[in-house]
Write an enzyme that holds these catalytic residues in place. Sequence first.
Site, PDB file in Angstrom:
ATOM      1  N   PHE A 140       0.857  -1.188   0.000  1.00 28.81           N
ATOM      2  CA  PHE A 140       0.000   0.000   0.000  1.00 28.81           C
ATOM      3  C   PHE A 140       0.890   1.235   0.000  1.00 28.81           C
ATOM      4  O   PHE A 140       1.648   1.466   0.929  1.00 28.81           O
ATOM      5  CB  PHE A 140      -0.948   0.061   1.208  1.00 28.81           C
ATOM      6  CG  PHE A 140      -1.863   1.251   1.131  1.00 28.81           C
ATOM      7  CD1 PHE A 140      -3.024   1.206   0.373  1.00 28.81           C
ATOM      8  CD2 PHE A 140      -1.534   2.437   1.765  1.00 28.81           C
ATOM      9  CE1 PHE A 140      -3.855   2.315   0.261  1.00 28.81           C
ATOM     10  CE2 PHE A 140      -2.358   3.556   1.661  1.00 28.81           C
ATOM     11  CZ  PHE A 140      -3.522   3.491   0.915  1.00 28.81           C
ATOM     12  N   ASP A 225       9.188   2.911   2.033  1.00 35.29           N
ATOM     13  CA  ASP A 225       7.995   3.675   2.387  1.00 35.29           C
ATOM     14  C   ASP A 225       7.767   3.521   3.887  1.00 35.29           C
ATOM     15  O   ASP A 225       7.236   2.510   4.351  1.00 35.29           O
ATOM     16  CB  ASP A 225       6.790   3.178   1.576  1.00 35.29           C
ATOM     17  CG  ASP A 225       5.519   3.963   1.893  1.00 35.29           C
ATOM     18  OD1 ASP A 225       5.498   4.691   2.908  1.00 35.29           O
ATOM     19  OD2 ASP A 225       4.539   3.842   1.124  1.00 35.29           O
ATOM     20  N   LYS A 254       2.268  11.037   7.387  1.00 35.02           N
ATOM     21  CA  LYS A 254       1.380  10.774   8.515  1.00 35.02           C
ATOM     22  C   LYS A 254       1.799  11.550   9.775  1.00 35.02           C
ATOM     23  O   LYS A 254       1.528  12.724   9.865  1.00 35.02           O
ATOM     24  CB  LYS A 254       1.264   9.268   8.746  1.00 35.02           C
ATOM     25  CG  LYS A 254       0.518   8.609   7.570  1.00 35.02           C
ATOM     26  CD  LYS A 254      -0.109   7.282   7.898  1.00 35.02           C
ATOM     27  CE  LYS A 254      -1.163   6.929   6.844  1.00 35.02           C
ATOM     28  NZ  LYS A 254      -0.778   5.874   5.923  1.00 35.02           N
TER      29      LYS A 254
HETATM   30  C1  LIG Z   1      -0.985   5.965   4.457  1.00 35.35           C
HETATM   31  C2  LIG Z   1       0.098   5.452   3.611  1.00 35.35           C
HETATM   32  C3  LIG Z   1       0.413   6.063   2.376  1.00 35.35           C
HETATM   33  C4  LIG Z   1      -0.409   7.164   1.778  1.00 35.35           C
HETATM   34  O1  LIG Z   1      -0.465   8.315   2.548  1.00 35.35           O
HETATM   35  P1  LIG Z   1      -1.605   9.420   2.236  1.00 35.35           P
HETATM   36  O2  LIG Z   1      -1.235  10.561   3.113  1.00 35.35           O
HETATM   37  O3  LIG Z   1      -2.922   8.805   2.581  1.00 35.35           O
HETATM   38  O4  LIG Z   1      -1.501   9.734   0.785  1.00 35.35           O
HETATM   39  C5  LIG Z   1       1.493   5.567   1.678  1.00 35.35           C
HETATM   40  N1  LIG Z   1       2.223   4.534   2.139  1.00 35.35           N
HETATM   41  C6  LIG Z   1       1.942   3.920   3.310  1.00 35.35           C
HETATM   42  C7  LIG Z   1       2.799   2.804   3.769  1.00 35.35           C
HETATM   43  C8  LIG Z   1       0.863   4.349   4.077  1.00 35.35           C
HETATM   44  O5  LIG Z   1       0.567   3.727   5.213  1.00 35.35           O
END
Ligand SMILES: *Cc1c(COP(=O)(O)O)cnc(C)c1O
Length: 429
Positions: A140, A225, A254
């Site tokens: 994700f 990520d 986040k």
């Molecule tokens: C939440 C998340 C994203 C996307 O972040 P947004 O601010 O919602 O665009 C990307 N990668 C990971 C691992 C995430 O948990």
Amino acid sequence: MQTSDFIRLEEQFGARNYQPLDVVLSHGEGVWVYDVEGRRYLDCLASYSALNQGHCHPRLVRVLTEQAGRLSLTSRAFRNDQYGPFLQYLCDVTGYEMALPMNTGAEAVETALKLARKWAYVVKGVPRHQAEVITAHDNFHGRTITLISFSTEPLYRDDFGPFTPGFITVPYGDADALARAVTAQTAAVLIEPIQGEAGVRVPPPGYLRAVRAICDEYHLLFLADEIQTGLGRTGKLLACEHEDVRPDVVMIGKALGGGLYPVSAVLADRPVMCLLKPGEHGSTFGGNPLACAVAREALAVLLEEGLVENAAVMGDYFRERLAAIDSPLVKEVRGRGLLIGLELTPEAGGARRVCEALLRRGLLCKDTHGTTIRFTPPLMIDRPTIDWAVEQIRAVLQPTDDYRPTTTAQAPLYTSPATQTQRELALAG
Ligand SMILES: *Cc1c(COP(=O)(O)O)cnc(C)c1O
């Protein structure tokens, strides 16, 4: 207005791209939130780890309001007095030479992918527009069309093609499969150190180190990520530290905005970051003074209040206590730090129903992929609060509680008949 009134408005005027639990929150403090009827809940989701510092942290609220009254936005056409000091602090604490702030996590990942593609053409000599990036099954990385192009979740992707080419997916946690997928066109590997959205999937020990070794051997960039795993969530500032691995490019987001403001960033060293030339990439709000002021304070709160260490200690405690729950409905407890997944057996009747039962007991959490519940409370949670949470979880996992693992539909609390009808209509198509 009552809970049902707010829900009715939302269902009538809002897009149905989420299916929230039927609780309408109006204020929060630390690990606690309160609904419009005055009921108190423990927030065990923390907005998918965007609230590592807890709700409305006084230091963050102060910085946000002060900066909002001073200077909020300059665009990057001009410089501002918050940008440089924030970048310096961010680089200091993460150990990278440079940073590029954006707003959402998805934008940070897009930025990292652009960097990797340019690096492939300029540094590695991949023929133009042929670069490939290897990603993992069940990843994700956000919701843009490029990012869903390499999602393996049909719900996220199937109705939204055509897709962006240049991505390959291999099984997560399988370093051999990753090595086999490398070609002369491969620019980079993009993975999450722990897959959050997939249901808190921790890779086998040594995986991150193996990914680093493969990237070194084949001259690829390692893109990590850490948008969900980073900033203390797993008990380290960055989750890759658990294996002493230093990726070439790290994405954070986040909790970088402390739950008050969307801020994300890409971290890299000079040789990679300096590939971007003026005009090649940008964002109107990226790096604005309000974002920089809040993010600098959000980092300072994490470090100065010992939240990273607390996540390590409390995470161990929480997982231990969950694992000690004697219930035939629990299949597995997994995670690192306060990124915790509880896997239920099929007999539990689905994670959503358990979350609804927990809501009635004052605990907010989120189901994912049918049978997993994610517990990711704010990082300042303490032992007594964890004890209380575990009591609620234990209670709903006993077949004798108000939660019953049957197919008998139990009306969600606080839902008006009108809302139910609309929802049924929506479900029917
Ligand atoms: C939440 C998340 C994203 C996307 O972040 P947004 O601010 O919602 O665009 C990307 N990668 C990971 C691992 C995430 O948990």
